[in-house]
Structure formats: structure tokens, C-alpha cells
Motif scaffolding. Sequence first.
Motif, mmCIF file in Angstrom:
data_model
loop_
_atom_site.group_PDB
_atom_site.id
_atom_site.type_symbol
_atom_site.label_atom_id
_atom_site.label_comp_id
_atom_site.label_asym_id
_atom_site.label_seq_id
_atom_site.Cartn_x
_atom_site.Cartn_y
_atom_site.Cartn_z
ATOM 1 N N TYR A 63 77.962 4.557 18.168
ATOM 2 C CA TYR A 63 76.535 4.243 18.181
ATOM 3 C C TYR A 63 76.277 3.129 19.194
ATOM 4 N N THR A 64 75.290 3.336 20.029
ATOM 5 C CA THR A 64 74.942 2.353 21.058
ATOM 6 C C THR A 64 73.950 1.332 20.501
ATOM 7 N N PRO A 65 73.848 0.158 21.119
ATOM 8 C CA PRO A 65 72.953 -0.887 20.596
ATOM 9 C C PRO A 65 71.490 -0.621 20.942
ATOM 10 N N PHE A 66 70.619 -1.214 20.140
ATOM 11 C CA PHE A 66 69.191 -1.204 20.460
ATOM 12 C C PHE A 66 68.928 -2.188 21.591
ATOM 13 N N CYS A 67 68.120 -1.780 22.542
ATOM 14 C CA CYS A 67 67.745 -2.652 23.657
ATOM 15 C C CYS A 67 66.230 -2.822 23.654
ATOM 16 N N PRO A 68 65.724 -4.042 23.791
ATOM 17 C CA PRO A 68 64.267 -4.229 23.801
ATOM 18 C C PRO A 68 63.601 -3.652 25.042
ATOM 19 N N TRP A 69 64.405 -3.354 26.064
ATOM 20 C CA TRP A 69 63.874 -2.861 27.336
ATOM 21 C C TRP A 69 64.215 -1.380 27.501
ATOM 22 N N ALA A 70 63.204 -0.565 27.692
ATOM 23 C CA ALA A 70 63.406 0.865 27.956
ATOM 24 C C ALA A 70 63.639 1.053 29.452
ATOM 25 N N PHE A 71 64.770 0.509 29.919
ATOM 26 C CA PHE A 71 65.117 0.536 31.337
ATOM 27 C C PHE A 71 66.457 1.250 31.457
ATOM 28 N N PRO A 72 66.579 2.246 32.342
ATOM 29 C CA PRO A 72 67.789 3.093 32.364
ATOM 30 C C PRO A 72 69.097 2.326 32.458
ATOM 31 N N GLU A 73 69.170 1.276 33.262
ATOM 32 C CA GLU A 73 70.417 0.548 33.452
ATOM 33 C C GLU A 73 70.793 -0.312 32.245
ATOM 34 N N LEU A 74 69.812 -0.575 31.368
ATOM 35 C CA LEU A 74 70.035 -1.479 30.243
ATOM 36 C C LEU A 74 70.029 -0.772 28.899
ATOM 37 N N ASP A 75 69.265 0.298 28.785
ATOM 38 C CA ASP A 75 69.080 0.974 27.508
ATOM 39 C C ASP A 75 70.393 1.556 26.992
ATOM 40 N N HIS A 76 70.594 1.474 25.682
ATOM 41 C CA HIS A 76 71.794 1.987 25.009
ATOM 42 C C HIS A 76 73.066 1.290 25.509
ATOM 43 N N LYS A 77 72.902 0.064 25.996
ATOM 44 C CA LYS A 77 74.071 -0.659 26.509
ATOM 45 C C LYS A 77 74.129 -2.101 26.017
ATOM 46 N N GLU A 78 73.030 -2.828 26.065
ATOM 47 C CA GLU A 78 73.072 -4.241 25.694
ATOM 48 C C GLU A 78 71.846 -4.642 24.893
ATOM 49 N N SER A 79 72.063 -5.557 23.951
ATOM 50 C CA SER A 79 70.990 -5.982 23.050
ATOM 51 C C SER A 79 70.226 -7.200 23.569
ATOM 52 N N PHE A 80 70.838 -7.997 24.433
ATOM 53 C CA PHE A 80 70.242 -9.237 24.951
ATOM 54 C C PHE A 80 69.910 -10.229 23.837
ATOM 55 N N TYR A 81 70.588 -10.100 22.691
ATOM 56 C CA TYR A 81 70.177 -10.923 21.554
ATOM 57 C C TYR A 81 70.511 -12.399 21.744
ATOM 58 N N PHE A 82 71.762 -12.712 22.033
ATOM 59 C CA PHE A 82 72.172 -14.116 22.068
ATOM 60 C C PHE A 82 71.802 -14.831 23.365
#
Length: 541
Positions: free
Chosen positions: A207-226
Amino acid sequence: MSMAAFKIRFRNASCLFRCILLSIRELIFSGIIPSARSGRTLPRFTLVLSIHVYVHMIISNSNRFNNNNSLRQLSIYVMTINVVLNLCGYILLVLLYRHSIQTIFNRKIPVLQRDTSGCILPEPHPAIKSFNTHLSLLRPLEILFRFATAPFRVLPDIIILGETRCGTTNLCGHIVSVAEASSSSSPPSSSLSREINERRIVRIKCYTPFCPWAFPELDHKESFYFVGHYLGIVDPYFYRMAFPLKITRWWEERVLGNIFLCFDGCAQYLTSPSAAYLIASAYQNEEISGSRVCIAPSLVACVRNPVEQAVSWWKYENNACSWGESMGLTEWNTCLRSNDYPPKSIGDALKYSQSHFVRAAYADAEHLAKTLIKQQKRNNPLYYRVKRLPNWAITWPGGQLATIGRSGKYTGNINRYNNVFYSIFGEKVEDSLRRKPRTGFVHIVPIEDQSCGQLLKAALRPIFADCMTRSAHRGKKHSYYADLMASVEWAVEKYVHNFNTSRRNSGRSLANMDLEPSCSDIDELHKYFESDMIEFEQLRK
């Protein structure tokens, strides 16, 4: 009031009215409608609400529905829910927009333009263009839902810490591809050992992480949480919001019999002075199988030649700056990043990263993180203070380009994670079978290893081994570890057999060629990273 003053005020009021009308039209036709077509939830709810209001008026005024009060009541309830969702969504969207412009794009929010006489120009508000971009990229309703359901979610098994421009996106793709390879019904390769062939092979579900940005290079890859993209919230407890529900993991493992794993691949974590402490705190009291145990996730650091990394990041981030300018973001947030930001050349960026301003900001951010994880709850059990980073510490202290002289120092950044995790989890062991000690918690993957099948296989095995340790503890069957690893070995072997060297998120040339690093800049980088180059060669071994 004189006639001249009255004319000026009247003109200003009429121009403001036209500005509002033009801004609304721009918001609807260039923002809401295109964003709804691209799949964003909030704009779709907005369009549904406008249609629902029209339908409700028909129901209320039609003689056919005069005696059907239940239908009108249902319509009112549904419309009320939609209004609340729109209200909450747009309030959060405005807050996220403001936060993004100031701390991620490092700019100031555009203000109304005026002519030489001081009157407002009769044109759409300058902030509408950048707001529409955020409307098409951000997911405010999904963020609200995930924070509300955070207590019912899991923590990731793999965290790819970075470094930026070192193949983190590619490695995330490899992990997902290994899981997909396990779904194939073809038999194991003859090259696998007899022990693997004799064990029960099960499917890996990644399962891939949720990303706040619907951007192809970032989506389903990083959460940017911390790194504070969620209004600066970095509370370790709510880190779960970016990952699947516990019932999803239970269904995969207990009902379907699959291997469950999820990951986070945020490349900004490795250089972040605060992320190591916050990540370790998130796992310190993790509950597995009803008991609180300390099992560290699989930490991964991707590395490459420090000079190449610095040049690649310089180009990538300057292209991002050009993207901001295309949205009408022209004024830099010097109050937050100082007058030296952005640096005019990569040499200036190197000097800026070593300036007193940036060094003090990094030290303060690290001290702040230590303070945040030590905060205790008050006596009131209903009181809980969400932990946040101040704007100056997001996403990196000093801004993205302040990492030019810091992100290539892999050894220091990796040692910070090893020391923090050692203080919480104690000695790290390789697996649950042989219990062999291993130096450090962080797996190191050079970018070159991701282009060679056998080297990639050797890099992936220990990463998945840590995940299988966590899976075995969840199942309370330590002997089950060997079966899990057999399935992983099979999936990795199958993926490597059909391996291709295509790369995701590969580098692009600079949009502004005037910023291209000169030969003297490259020589300065080589001189600066001379000792780090030696350490990098040692990391590759």
C-alpha cells in the motif's frame, strides 16, 4: 466631499466590484470546473451542491411534490451535509494555500494591483491563478478525513528517508513492482534455492502512502508529514493518517493470508534536523497485536555522488521556482528566509547553507524536535496539544536551497538516525532467525545499484527482511519469518529477472539557463565535498 474625490472613490468601488466578478469567474471556469474534471473531490462537491440547490428549488415549488415532505426533508439533510463539507473543505484549502505559498514556495501571497492614481485595476485578483493551481493539486477533504481516522490506521513498515535526487522515487517504484510480481501465478524460478521452493509462497500486498499533492511525481510516494506540509503539524501520533486502516491490514493478513506492507518515501527526511526524532517517537509506543512493543521500521537512505546530487537538486529546485513565477508568485518571503534567499548561483547556495543564519536555524530545529517529543500531557485527560513546527523550520530551515551544502553529507545525516533509533530501540539485529547484529538502523542504497538487477536484489533483501520481522511479530509467529522471507525472495527474483532500467522523476534541464552551474561552481563543490566523497565511497562498499 469634493466632486473629484467622489469620482475617485466611485471609480475605486466600481473597479473593486469588477475585480470581484472577474475573480469569481476565473475561480469557477479556470479553477473549480477543471479541478472537478481532473478528479478533485472538493470541486466536485461544489458542483454537486450548485446542482442540488437548483433541484431542491424545483422540488419545493412543484405541485407534484407538495405532499412529499420526506423527500424535501431528505433533500435538506443532504444539502446541509454538502454545505458543511464545502465550508470545511474551503476553509482548510485557504489555510493550506496560505501555508504553501509562504513556507513551501517561499513567497508572499500576491495582493491587489493598483494603477498610478491608486485605483484598483479591474482584473482578476493576482492570487487567483496560484489558488486555482492549489485547488487542482490539494486534497483538503481527504486530509480532514484521514486526520479524523488516524487512531484507526497503521504505521509504515518502510521509510525511505532520502536523499533528494538520489533515486527515492525509483526505489519506491521497485518496492511496488516487487509486490506486483508476487501476484503472478507463474512458478518460482529454478535459480531459487530448494528451501524457498518448498515453502508456501504468499502474495505481497503493498500500500502506498497518502500524499496531500495530486502531482504525478509525488503521488503514491511520499506523505510530506514530518516536514510540515499539513499546516506544520508533525505530531508523531497523527503520522498514521497517511497510511491504510488497521482493518485493511487485518483483512489482508488474517483473512486473505497476504503479506501486508506499506511505505513512505519522503526524500526530505534525511537532511531534516527534526525528522529523526519525530519518526522514532512515532514508533516508540506502537501497538502491535495488542501489546506495546518497540520494533523499528525499515529505514532506507539512497545516496549518490555528492556533487552530482547538489547539481541535480539545484536544477530541480530552480525549475520549481520558475513554476512558482508562472503562477504569479513574484515576491519572495524574505521575512522568513532572509534577504539572501534565493541564492543567485549554486556557489552562493553553498555559502548560504553554511551561513550563521542557516546553521542557527538547523540547530534550533533539532533542539525543538527534542523538546516536542518530550512534551507530556497535562492532568486533564481531554487536553492534547498537537505538535507543530514553526514556519521557519518548514520544510527545511532556511528554505529548500539551503540544503545544497548539507544533503551531500550522508554520513552525518545517517548517523543522526542511527543514534536516535539506537537510544530508543537498542541494538539492531539483522533478522529474527540468526539474530546477527548489524551496525546501524539505516540501509544504504547507492543510486547505481538501482540500475543493476543483482545489486538491486542485494539492496532489497535486507529492506524487506525488516518488514517481515514486523509481520512475524504481528502474527505472533516468529517461526513464520522464514516463510515470509521465502515469498519475498521469490517475488524479488521474479522482478529482477524481468528488470528494466527505466527511471521515474529523472532530471530535467534548467528552465532558466542563466542559472546553469559554471565550471568554477563545480570546482568549488568538488573542493567542499572532498572529504564527503571519500565517505561516500565507503558507504557504497
